[in-house]
Design a protein around this motif. Structure first.
Motif, short mmCIF file in Angstrom:
data_model
loop_
_atom_site.label_atom_id
_atom_site.label_comp_id
_atom_site.label_asym_id
_atom_site.label_seq_id
_atom_site.Cartn_x
_atom_site.Cartn_y
_atom_site.Cartn_z
N GLY A 1 1.00 -1.23 -0.32
CA GLY A 1 -0.04 -0.07 0.19
C GLY A 1 0.92 1.40 -0.06
N HIS B 1 -8.18 10.26 -4.06
CA HIS B 1 -8.60 8.90 -3.20
C HIS B 1 -8.41 9.17 -1.74
CE1 HIS B 1 -9.92 7.46 -7.40
NE2 HIS B 1 -8.49 7.74 -7.54
N GLU C 1 -5.63 8.27 1.47
CA GLU C 1 -4.63 7.26 1.75
C GLU C 1 -5.43 6.03 2.00
OE1 GLU C 1 -0.85 8.32 3.90
OE2 GLU C 1 -2.11 9.99 4.51
N ASN C 2 -4.82 5.13 1.37
CA ASN C 2 -5.45 3.79 1.74
C ASN C 2 -5.02 3.15 2.91
OD1 ASN C 2 -3.19 3.50 -0.30
ND2 ASN C 2 -3.30 1.57 0.26
N ASP D 1 -8.44 -3.94 -0.45
CA ASP D 1 -7.08 -3.73 -0.20
C ASP D 1 -6.74 -4.88 0.67
OD1 ASP D 1 -6.94 -1.30 -1.30
OD2 ASP D 1 -7.52 -0.24 0.52
N GLY E 1 -1.99 2.72 -6.88
CA GLY E 1 -1.92 4.00 -6.05
C GLY E 1 -1.23 5.20 -6.57
N SER F 1 -5.86 1.70 -9.66
CA SER F 1 -6.41 1.35 -8.39
C SER F 1 -5.34 0.88 -7.41
CB SER F 1 -7.47 0.14 -8.58
OG SER F 1 -7.90 -0.35 -7.27
N ALA F 2 -5.59 1.16 -6.10
CA ALA F 2 -4.47 0.72 -5.05
C ALA F 2 -4.46 -0.79 -5.04
CB ALA F 2 -4.81 1.15 -3.95
#
Length: 393
Positions: free
Chosen positions: A155, A222, A224-225, A338, A357, A361-362
């Motif tokens: 990530g 978006h 932070e994941n 995720d 990311g 897409s992450a």
């Protein structure tokens, strides 16, 4: 999943810094870390090539005086950081970072030469505190007490650049750094080599600016994941509801675009068997992809009926949630939630896409093709999880 956040302890000694960009306390912050024996001013030279806009930059001076310059850590042997010295500077830096504006602002590190060892120690020691790293012409701090478990940087997008004839960093440490980041870190890794190595190549500086601009745009769009929390997530599409660990070393996979598998290639008959199973997933249609190399086959869902978010698709407008690369490759690109992506990265079943990311897409990963019949079942189950994400959210 664990939310990214900053500590709330009091500040330590305040370092000398140079600042530019916006002063807004919630804007993303890029922290520049110089090499040992120089100072914060050496990092300002690349400022004209870095993205402008709502982003703050700060170049930090290392705390240890060394001749006319400054260093992040004392050396133990052969250029390896002294573990106690490295840990002390990490603590000093994180205490200072607590004072830098909004505690939830995204923080990215940009490091040169020995600053790479320090940046890597920060990222590996506290991955929840950083949103990405630019590592230039340096090596990670191996054998210095830094946690380096597989998937540790899942990530966290990383840009890595090395010089092909670097006269300062030992070649074996550069190779070990590249190999670990590509195969074991879990990070979405964009990596490149430039001629020479005495000074930063102009092409590298330009690529850093582009990569950083894309990462900042992604964060603004978006956020932070979250990072892995260590819990093993359920896999409803696999027998027993858990993903087993993949045996052996990970395959060689390119660290740029186009991303493809280079070793441990799936036998052609297993590639064919896997494709037959994937094409039979509920409501799936197939077609040549509009991205990737010629011969790549896409798995599609009708966006009028699929309930998954745009993030579940490689190409949201077309409903493409996965595609399979042609022989001799046989690997898959697909998107996972995720938690499942991080689990697959940590267990060796996936390699993050270099632009996950950053522009994509992450949860976009490459899944190596199956080496035997048992792996056909596992890879099909991973792809079924991607289908489930796209179909139902």
């Amino acid at each position: 999943m664990v939310s990214r956040h900053r500590r709330s302890t009091g500040p330590g000694d305040v370092p000398m810094v140079a600042r530019w960009g916006t002063e807004h306390p919630s804007a993303p912050l890029v922290v520049a870390l110089h090499g040992n024996g120089t100072s914060e001013h050496s990092m300002i030279e690349i400022a004209p090539w870095l993205p402008h806009g709502p982003v703050a930059y700060v170049a930090v001076r290392a705390p240890i005086e060394r001749g006319a310059g400054f260093s992040w850590f004392l050396d133990a042997r052969d250029g390896h950081p002294d573990p106690a010295s490295l840990a002390a500077t990490c603590g000093w830096f994180l205490d200072w970072l607590d004072t830098e504006g909004d505690p939830n602002r995204p923080i990215l590190l940009m490091a040169f030469r020995d600053g790479v060892a320090f940046a890597g120690a920060l990222m590996l020691g506290a991955p929840h505190r950083f949103a990405g790293g630019v590592l230039l012409y340096g090596a990670l701090a191996f054998d210095a007490g830094v946690p380096m478990t597989r998937g540790r940087l899942a990530g966290m997008p990383v840009f890595l650049a090395h010089g092909s004839a670097d006269p300062r960093t030992p070649a074996h440490l550069l190779a070990q750094t590249w190999d670990w980041l590509a195969k074991h870190s879990g990070a979405p890794l964009w990596a490149e080599r430039a001629p020479g190595g005495e000074q930063l190549a102009g092409e590298v500086v330009g690529d850093v600016g582009t990569w950083l601009a894309d990462r900042l745009d992604y964060l603004r769009a978006h956020g932070e994941n979250p990072v892995p929390d260590g819990d093993e997530p359920p896999w409803p599409t696999l027998p027993g509801g858990r993903l087993p660990a993949r045996t052996g070393e990970p395959p060689e996979v390119t660290a740029a675009v186009p991303q493809h598998q280079q070793s441990q290639i799936a036998p052609p008959h297993l590639q064919a068997e896997l494709w037959t199973r994937l094409a039979a997933l509920d409501a799936v249609s197939t077609a040549p992809t509009t991205v990737g190399v010629a011969g790549t086959r896409a798995l599609l869902l009708d966006r009028a009926t699929a309930a998954g978010p745009d993030a579940a698709f490689i190409l949201p407008a077309l409903g493409e949630f996965a595609h399979m690369h042609p022989e001799p490759d046989g690997s898959l690109h697909l998107v996972l939630p995720d938690a499942l992506a991080y689990d697959a990265l940590a267990k060796g079943w996936a390699v993050a896409h270099p632009l996950a990311g950053v522009r994509l897409s992450a949860g976009m990963v490459l899944v190596p093709g199956p080496r035997d019949a048992a792996e056909v079942d596992v890879v099909a189950g991973i792809a079924a999880a991607s289908h489930r994400y796209a179909a139902t959210g």
